[in-house]
Design an enzyme around this catalytic site. Structure first.
Site, short mmCIF file in Angstrom:
data_model
loop_
_atom_site.label_atom_id
_atom_site.label_comp_id
_atom_site.label_asym_id
_atom_site.label_seq_id
_atom_site.Cartn_x
_atom_site.Cartn_y
_atom_site.Cartn_z
CB SER A 164 -28.79 -99.00 34.41
OG SER A 164 -27.68 -99.38 35.20
CG ASP A 182 -20.89 -86.78 27.18
OD1 ASP A 182 -21.90 -86.12 26.88
OD2 ASP A 182 -20.58 -87.06 28.35
CE LYS A 219 -30.62 -98.85 39.03
NZ LYS A 219 -29.17 -98.69 39.27
#
Length: 430
Positions: free
Chosen positions: A287, A298, A312
């Site tokens: 999560s 990224d 998740k």
């Protein structure tokens, strides 16, 4: 007579419900009609007397259970227990749960809890709780059985997929209150922070600890998110804001409802935009932990080391219902700045399809993972000299952390962020 009235009222309600909401689908009304027929048959023919309300509540739970592992109908008692957990401490063993393929599955044991000390691992399947089978058991029932007064004992029978073993654990419950952040200065002025859960204070706690480490000469930083099950999204966004430029998108949520579609951006000027940084993850990272990891990956802001995270990547909201009940419903999915979704693979043999894939994959055996859990906790406890010497002899090397430290000492964090294959090529030569 009371039951006849109940079912008659239910049929009328379902009829109008169908007209108002599902008029476009004849199949929906047929299915609802069949459900009522089955409930009437059970009420009339089942070997024991039944209560219509219990049948309806069971039907509702069954409907929600077909959606995904995270959506859940909570009756009044379960809803109160959920609020108790989010508000503070409670008596239990410290396990984060989900369901996978119908199995009650450990996301992660929370650090510094009885389950953590006992050696419960991520992806363990809980098959019995106090000798009661967990087959078809939902999460709220499992939580009820595992909660209890501090000092009382709980027996868990688990199946461990990695070793194909069935194991019994007798665990003593205690008051669960998590110390979520720990820091230390490692060799070569490497700052280290372990975050075990994202709460309202996590971003400010990490900011404070980074300042303390900076005053001591920190020149690089390791953020350990292993076995971190997540928590508050806002906290994850604020933590990313410490490392990437102001106004950067951290995560997007997208769902069927336009209201659920939101973009979350960093709001402050980063305090540490350039410090060499490594994040450690494993299959117990989920999560919010995956959001921080994936976002900084990224933006090529941090090198990610460890094993694939849990996966998740969905957003749940709590919808209060009448009678003190509530519905936890998945309303959207998380998307990282690159547009990728954090997913969990249904392929049990392919863990590398789960969640965030690290830049540098470091395999840790199940046996070593258990020992690492134990020694990580014991490092914070006072020890007698003889016991400490025995523990030092059995100490397991933390390959993931050691890999991170060596890369920092070699000044190759940026190089491996840009090209992780260089690390693999170097490792093969060595």
């Amino acid at each position: 007579m009371q039951k006849i009235k109940f079912f008659s009222t239910l049929i009328i309600c379902l009829f109008f419900f169908n007209i108002c909401v599902y008029a476009k689908s004849d199949d929906t009304y047929s299915a609802l009609r069949m459900m009522v027929d089955i409930m009437e048959i059970i009420d009339n023919k089942y070997v024991s007397d039944t209560k219509p309300k219990d049948l309806v509540m069971g039907a509702i739970k069954g409907v929600v259970r077909t959606l995904d592992p995270y959506s859940q109908f909570m009756d009044e008692k379960a809803y109160k227990e959920m609020k108790t957990e989010t508000q503070g401490s409670f008596g239990g063993v410290g396990i984060r749960l989900t369901t996978q393929d119908g199995d009650l599955t450990v996301i992660t044991p929370m650090p510094d809890t009885p389950a953590y000390s006992a050696g419960i691992l991520p992806e363990d399947k809980i098959i019995k709780i106090n000798d009661k089978s967990t087959e078809n058991m939902d999460i709220d029932e499992a939580v009820k059985l595992m909660r209890g007064n501090p000092g009382t004992k709980l027996k868990l029978t688990i199946f461990r997929p990695s070793s194909k073993q069935e194991l019994d654990f007798t665990i003593k419950r205690k008051k669960i209150k998590i110390e979520t952040v720990k820091k230390q200065m490692l060799e070569d002025n490497i700052g280290y922070i372990r975050l075990s859960e994202f709460n309202a204070q996590s971003a400010s706690d990490i900011s404070k600890m980074l300042k303390e480490l900076s005053k001591k000469g920190m020149t690089s930083f390791i953020l350990d998110l292993r076995n971190n099950p997540g928590g508050l999204l806002d906290s994850a966004v604020d933590i990313c804001g410490l490392f990437v430029k102001q106004g950067s998108i951290v995560v997007s949520t997208r769902g069927r409802d336009k209201i659920s579609e939101q973009n979350y951006y960093t709001s402050s000027v980063p305090d540490y935009p350039d410090i060499p940084m490594i994040i450690l993850i494993n299959r117990g990272s989920a999560s919010a932990a995956e959001i921080v990891t994936g976002t900084l990956q990224d933006y090529k802001r941090a090198l990610i080391i460890g094993s694939n995270s849990f996966g998740k990547g969905s957003v749940q909201t709590i919808l209060p219902l009448s009678g003190g009940n509530a519905l936890r419903l998945t309303i959207a999915k998380y998307y990282l700045p690159s547009g990728r979704n954090i997913t969990h693979s249904d392929n049990k043999k392919d863990r590398k399809s789960n969640g965030i894939t690290p830049d540098i994959y470091v395999e840790v055996s199940t046996e070593d993972e258990v020992k690492l859990y134990m020694q990580t906790e014991s490092e914070d406890l006072p020890k007698k000299k003889k016991k400490q010497q025995e523990q030092e002899k059995e100490k397991v090397t933390d390959k993931v952390l050691d890999t991170a430290i060596q890369i920092i000492k070699d000044a190759k964090v940026k190089e491996y962020i840009d090209n992780p294959n260089k690390f693999k090529a170097q490792a093969e030569k060595e």
